[in-house]
Design an enzyme around this catalytic site. Structure first.
Site, PDB file in Angstrom:
ATOM      1  N   HIS A  83      43.509  31.885  33.021  1.00  0.00           N
ATOM      2  CA  HIS A  83      42.338  31.632  32.205  1.00  0.00           C
ATOM      3  C   HIS A  83      42.448  30.025  31.659  1.00  0.00           C
ATOM      4  O   HIS A  83      41.369  29.524  31.398  1.00  0.00           O
ATOM      5  CB  HIS A  83      42.335  32.557  30.736  1.00  0.00           C
ATOM      6  CG  HIS A  83      42.173  33.816  31.099  1.00  0.00           C
ATOM      7  ND1 HIS A  83      42.418  35.074  30.142  1.00  0.00           N
ATOM      8  CD2 HIS A  83      41.857  34.399  32.271  1.00  0.00           C
ATOM      9  CE1 HIS A  83      42.184  36.214  30.680  1.00  0.00           C
ATOM     10  NE2 HIS A  83      41.875  36.002  32.116  1.00  0.00           N
ATOM     11  N   HIS A 241      34.203  38.060  34.912  1.00  0.00           N
ATOM     12  CA  HIS A 241      35.643  37.722  34.779  1.00  0.00           C
ATOM     13  C   HIS A 241      36.311  37.656  35.851  1.00  0.00           C
ATOM     14  O   HIS A 241      37.189  36.756  36.014  1.00  0.00           O
ATOM     15  CB  HIS A 241      36.096  38.890  33.749  1.00  0.00           C
ATOM     16  CG  HIS A 241      37.660  38.380  33.437  1.00  0.00           C
ATOM     17  ND1 HIS A 241      37.939  37.700  32.500  1.00  0.00           N
ATOM     18  CD2 HIS A 241      38.844  38.901  34.048  1.00  0.00           C
ATOM     19  CE1 HIS A 241      39.354  37.558  32.196  1.00  0.00           C
ATOM     20  NE2 HIS A 241      39.729  38.270  33.375  1.00  0.00           N
ATOM     21  N   ASP A 245      38.575  34.434  37.102  1.00  0.00           N
ATOM     22  CA  ASP A 245      39.850  34.356  37.494  1.00  0.00           C
ATOM     23  C   ASP A 245      39.777  33.595  38.885  1.00  0.00           C
ATOM     24  O   ASP A 245      41.017  32.815  39.080  1.00  0.00           O
ATOM     25  CB  ASP A 245      40.261  35.854  37.704  1.00  0.00           C
ATOM     26  CG  ASP A 245      40.673  36.832  36.381  1.00  0.00           C
ATOM     27  OD1 ASP A 245      40.781  36.026  35.399  1.00  0.00           O
ATOM     28  OD2 ASP A 245      40.690  37.893  36.618  1.00  0.00           O
ATOM     29  N   HIS A 268      44.028  38.113  42.198  1.00  0.00           N
ATOM     30  CA  HIS A 268      44.745  36.966  42.199  1.00  0.00           C
ATOM     31  C   HIS A 268      45.528  36.755  43.342  1.00  0.00           C
ATOM     32  O   HIS A 268      45.745  35.915  43.921  1.00  0.00           O
ATOM     33  CB  HIS A 268      45.853  37.366  40.956  1.00  0.00           C
ATOM     34  CG  HIS A 268      45.103  37.198  39.484  1.00  0.00           C
ATOM     35  ND1 HIS A 268      44.631  36.161  39.071  1.00  0.00           N
ATOM     36  CD2 HIS A 268      45.281  38.411  38.863  1.00  0.00           C
ATOM     37  CE1 HIS A 268      43.934  36.751  38.081  1.00  0.00           C
ATOM     38  NE2 HIS A 268      44.509  37.814  37.745  1.00  0.00           N
TER      39      HIS A 268
END
Length: 316
Positions: A83, A241, A245, A268
């Site tokens: 973030h 969101h 990321d 991720h």
């Protein structure tokens, strides 16, 4: 690609909070840094008063289990860096020393919004050194199950095309495409919050995860709807969101990107893996000085110095 110069903060700024997974308090101080410094974490609070510097680049990622972690637990690490990295990248900040006294970044409200507000309040200044861009020359792709992530060439700018598909009536299939710049990041992306399913909470906490998660910093999803009384900030907050990321993880390339990122059901792990694939072959990319567009830096020049940023991916 427009000509531009590197940037840093006008003054230091401090944020405090709790890690969403560790549940441990942390104090973060963002310090201005010289040109070519890059984004570097200073991990303090280690045993015997030790400290450790960790360059924010993909080669230093140790795990991507629900968040992105830099460094190793036994020698000093920082978790959930995505973030902050998204806020720095989204606002075009090149050089910062991020001093953190705990094992995990504070989650704050679960988005990058608080980091953006802190950076804007501190002020952003241009430096004399020109910014360098990582230009994607050839497509690279990572497949995992039904998902994929890929980086592709583009004539200019950095476009993200992110799609998610959850077996949940609350989320379903969502897609978001943006041409990233500071205004788009601030207005459309930075305040989208992290999310999770209520059915997973007990399992995650048994694994030592989500110990600091709450309705103040996460969207909680039940079988029949959103638990948070205020609801969603955007109708498609979930994919926003995921895009946030991706911006943060891809910032670990160490340069502003010129190209296009596409993903489907990625996270991720795949964001970082596609960087690894990109840098596995020097023919995949070029490093370009924004004030001298014809000047391209090869692998050997960057590795040897060539006024390269401290966080250049070719350096160890």
């Amino acid at each position: 690609m427009k000509a531009s110069r590197q940037t840093t903060l006008r003054k230091a700024v401090t944020l405090t909070g709790t890690g969403v997974h560790s549940g441990k308090p942390a104090r973060l101080v963002l310090h201005p840094a010289d040109a070519h410094h890059g984004v570097v974490f200073l991990r303090t609070g280690l045993s015997n008063g030790r400290e450790r510097l960790i360059n924010a680049r993909y080669a230093n990622v140790s795990t991507t289990e629900l968040c992105t972690v830099l460094g190793e637990a036994d020698t000093g690490s920082v978790a959930t860096i995505e973030h902050l990295m998204a806020a720095l990248s989204g606002l075009g900040i090149d050089n910062v020393l991020a001093e953190i006294d705990g094992p995990e970044m504070p989650i704050l409200d679960g988005s990058a919004g608080c980091f953006v507000d802190a950076i804007v309040s501190a002020g952003i200044v241009r430096q004399e050194a020109s910014r360098r861009y990582l230009k994607i020359l050839r497509p690279v792709r990572i497949n995992h199950g039904r998902g994929y992530s890929e980086l592709r060439p583009a004539d200019r700018g950095f476009r993200l095309d992110v799609e998610i598909d959850f077996d949940s009536a609350v989320i379903g299939r969502q897609r978001k495409v943006v041409d990233l710049d500071a205004a788009v990041f601030r207005n459309e992306i930075c305040r989208a919050r992290t999310f999770g399913f209520m059915r997973d909470v007990e399992k995650l906490r048994g694994m030592g995860l989500a110990l600091g998660s709450s309705l103040d910093n996460s969207i909680a999803i039940a079988d029949d709807g959103i638990v948070n009384p205020e609801g969603l900030r955007y109708g498609d907050e979930f994919v926003r969101h995921k895009l946030l990321d991706a911006v943060g993880d891809l910032a670990l390339a160490g340069f502003a990107l010129q190209g296009e990122y596409r993903s489907y059901c990625a996270g991720h792990r795949m964001n970082v893996a596609v960087l690894d694939a990109l840098f596995s072959d020097r023919a995949n990319y070029a490093i370009i000085d924004s004030l001298a567009p014809r000047r391209e830096y090869g692998y050997a020049e960057v590795a040897a110095g060539a006024a390269a940023p401290a966080y250049a991916p070719d350096l160890t």
